[in-house]
Design a protein around this motif. Structure first.
Motif, short mmCIF file in Angstrom:
data_model
loop_
_atom_site.label_atom_id
_atom_site.label_comp_id
_atom_site.label_asym_id
_atom_site.label_seq_id
_atom_site.Cartn_x
_atom_site.Cartn_y
_atom_site.Cartn_z
N PHE A 169 -14.18 -2.66 -45.76
CA PHE A 169 -14.66 -1.49 -45.03
C PHE A 169 -13.57 -0.42 -44.90
CE2 PHE A 169 -14.49 0.44 -40.77
CZ PHE A 169 -15.61 1.24 -40.82
N SER A 170 -12.34 -0.87 -44.57
CA SER A 170 -11.28 0.08 -44.22
C SER A 170 -10.65 0.76 -45.43
CB SER A 170 -10.18 -0.62 -43.42
OG SER A 170 -9.54 -1.61 -44.19
N SER A 171 -11.01 0.34 -46.64
CA SER A 171 -10.46 0.99 -47.83
C SER A 171 -10.85 2.46 -47.89
CB SER A 171 -10.93 0.27 -49.09
OG SER A 171 -12.34 0.33 -49.19
N LYS A 172 -11.93 2.82 -47.16
CA LYS A 172 -12.39 4.22 -47.13
C LYS A 172 -11.75 5.01 -45.99
CE LYS A 172 -16.96 2.95 -48.91
NZ LYS A 172 -18.42 3.00 -48.62
N LEU A 173 -10.98 4.33 -45.14
CA LEU A 173 -10.38 5.00 -43.98
C LEU A 173 -9.01 5.56 -44.33
CD1 LEU A 173 -11.18 2.42 -41.15
CD2 LEU A 173 -12.50 4.45 -41.79
N LEU A 174 -8.61 6.59 -43.57
CA LEU A 174 -7.32 7.23 -43.82
C LEU A 174 -6.25 6.64 -42.88
CD1 LEU A 174 -8.58 10.91 -44.14
CD2 LEU A 174 -7.97 9.34 -46.00
N VAL A 175 -6.10 5.33 -42.92
CA VAL A 175 -5.09 4.65 -42.11
C VAL A 175 -4.21 3.84 -43.05
CG1 VAL A 175 -4.64 3.06 -40.21
CG2 VAL A 175 -6.67 4.49 -40.15
N LYS A 176 -2.91 4.12 -43.04
CA LYS A 176 -2.00 3.45 -43.97
C LYS A 176 -1.56 2.09 -43.47
CE LYS A 176 -0.19 7.79 -45.83
NZ LYS A 176 1.00 8.68 -45.96
N ASP A 177 -1.44 1.93 -42.14
CA ASP A 177 -0.88 0.70 -41.59
C ASP A 177 -1.94 -0.07 -40.80
OD1 ASP A 177 0.88 -1.29 -40.78
OD2 ASP A 177 1.53 -0.16 -39.02
N ILE A 178 -2.50 -1.11 -41.40
CA ILE A 178 -3.46 -1.98 -40.72
C ILE A 178 -2.90 -3.40 -40.76
CG2 ILE A 178 -5.82 -2.88 -40.66
CD1 ILE A 178 -6.76 -0.38 -42.08
N ARG A 179 -2.77 -4.01 -39.59
CA ARG A 179 -2.22 -5.37 -39.49
C ARG A 179 -3.25 -6.29 -38.84
NH1 ARG A 179 4.00 -3.88 -37.56
NH2 ARG A 179 3.96 -1.71 -38.26
N PHE A 180 -3.19 -7.55 -39.18
CA PHE A 180 -4.14 -8.54 -38.67
C PHE A 180 -3.40 -9.66 -37.93
CE2 PHE A 180 -5.94 -6.46 -42.35
CZ PHE A 180 -7.25 -6.16 -41.95
N ARG A 181 -3.92 -10.01 -36.77
CA ARG A 181 -3.30 -11.06 -35.96
C ARG A 181 -4.38 -12.04 -35.47
NH1 ARG A 181 0.17 -8.97 -38.23
NH2 ARG A 181 2.04 -7.88 -37.48
N PRO A 182 -4.27 -13.35 -35.80
CA PRO A 182 -5.20 -14.34 -35.26
C PRO A 182 -4.72 -14.77 -33.87
CG PRO A 182 -3.70 -15.40 -36.79
CD PRO A 182 -3.29 -13.95 -36.73
#
Length: 418
Positions: A169-182
């Protein structure tokens, strides 16, 4: 490298109802020892009365629940805490879909956004909506916290699947830094302390991420923009010849001697002095509030803008804006409103709705039938006089505006100039 203790990180939290947002904020405050003793005692007492074995972390942030149940309008709750490495301001917004508009308020000054996802449900419409708003407002960092990992047996497969869903989904967003935390906010896994239940996860905890994240200023330091709020003409004998133009520097730097142009008149002059409460200044920069005097006597009033002569904003009566509709009452094309932009306020009309954004797909759907609450769309505005602006991408201050219903005086929409 040692971090500057004075650094302040503003972050917003967003998630659907019951994603565990209150528990997460409570866990951050509790485990980082940012709770006052009397507040901790009160929450411990209430937790015992409710039959909880330990501390009900959600009670640290659920002070608004009673008001919400009574139908009182909830805006954004701001909470503050400090660790040895950094100071924080949390903008906590309600999770219900009817409060999506509040995220626009809470996220407008944020350096980072924490988006909560329930590990059992994965990426849902609210997740997409919050991520899109964060992208629209150009928040530089998004942290996707996959919460309630304890309810899916701390499964690496579940976490990886949600990461994949979000990345598609986020590949279309203009955000360079996306991090994931469980994480498990309830049990404290990977919030402040590392989890022993997820040895497969080798990344940092949420708090460590927030403490070490680079804070980049969102203030435009190049384009000098000084919207005039009022004209100062002291009546006392000592300063009777003083004519100062007071306001807040929106962006850039101003210095005595700079050649400036006053818009919309187009008259030019030079800055004579820059004054503040503490006295004369050698320079002024955003977001300082100052009074500027000019070498020439020019007719200037509220809503005018002082800029450098070789660097001017755009000026137009027809403006394309990304709007988030905030009001319960729908809007229709050619409806008339009051537009507030920096210190300028004038009449405006929604000339045309160009398209709406489908939150699930990020596709653009042409729809000129009107705007409902929470709709995000691109519109053409027509103002009664030219607006002096930069694009929101270049300048958050001169690139943003709000629309106000003249009958009710309610803010009906927030806009970002394209």
């Amino acid at each position: 490298m040692e971090l500057d203790n004075s650094q302040l990180l503003r972050f917003t939290t967003a998630g659907s109802v019951d994603d565990g947002k209150s528990t997460l904020i409570g866990r951050l405050l509790y485990d980082s020892k940012s709770i006052f003793e009397d507040q901790l005692e009160a929450v411990e007492t209430t937790s015992k009365k409710k039959g909880h074995e330990g501390v009900d972390l959600a009670l640290f942030t659920d002070g608004l629940k009673d008001e919400r149940e009574q139908g009182i309008t909830i805006d954004v709750a701001y909470r503050y805490f400090t660790t040895p490495k950094r100071k924080f301001i949390i903008a906590d917004t309600p999770g219900h879909i009817q409060y999506t508009r509040n995220m626009v308020t809470g996220a407008s000054t944020a350096n980072a956004a924490i988006i909560l996802v329930d590990a059992r449900h994965g990426v849902i419409e609210q997740t997409r909506r919050h991520a899109f708003i964060a992208s629209l407002l150009q928040i530089p960092h998004i942290i996707v916290c996959v919460n309630k990992m304890d309810l899916v047996d701390f499964s690496e497969e579940v976490f990886n699947d949600i990461v994949k869903q979000f990345e598609e989904f986020s590949s279309k967003l203009l955000v360079k830094d996306i991090r994931f935390r469980p994480i498990s906010a309830l049990l404290g896994d990977n919030v402040v302390n590392r989890s022993e239940n997820m040895p497969w996860y080798e990344g940092s905890t949420l708090l460590h991420t927030l403490e070490t994240m680079h804070i980049s200023s969102d203030i435009n330091k190049v384009d000098a923009r000084f919207p005039v709020q009022t004209v100062l003409r002291p009546q006392n004998e000592e300063h009777r010849d003083y004519r100062g133009y007071a306001g807040r520097v929106a962006s850039g730097v101003l210095r005595p001697g700079d050649e400036v142009t006053v818009l919309p008149s187009g008259f030019t002059s030079r800055i004579k002095t820059i004054d503040a409460f503490e006295g004369a200044l050698e320079e002024a920069y955003a977001p300082m509030s100052v009074s500027v005097t000019l070498e020439d006597d020019i007719d200037i009033s509220r809503g005018d803008m002082i800029v450098r002569s070789n660097n001017k904003p755009e000026a137009s009566q027809d403006i394309e804006v990304m709007l988030c509709w905030l009001n319960n009452s729908p809007a229709k094309p050619r409806a008339k409103y009051s537009v507030k932009h920096t210190s300028n306020e004038q009449k405006a009309m929604i000339k045309e709705i160009l398209y709406k954004i489908d939150i699930n797909t990020l596709d653009r759907s042409p729809d000129g039938e009107g705007l409902e609450m929470n709709d995000i769309c691109k519109v053409k505005l027509r103002t009664t006089k030219p607006l002096l602006f930069d694009s929101y991408r270049e300048n958050r201050t001169t690139g943003s505006l709000i629309l106000i219903d003249e009958d009710t005086n309610e803010t009906v929409a927030a806009g970002m100039i394209v």
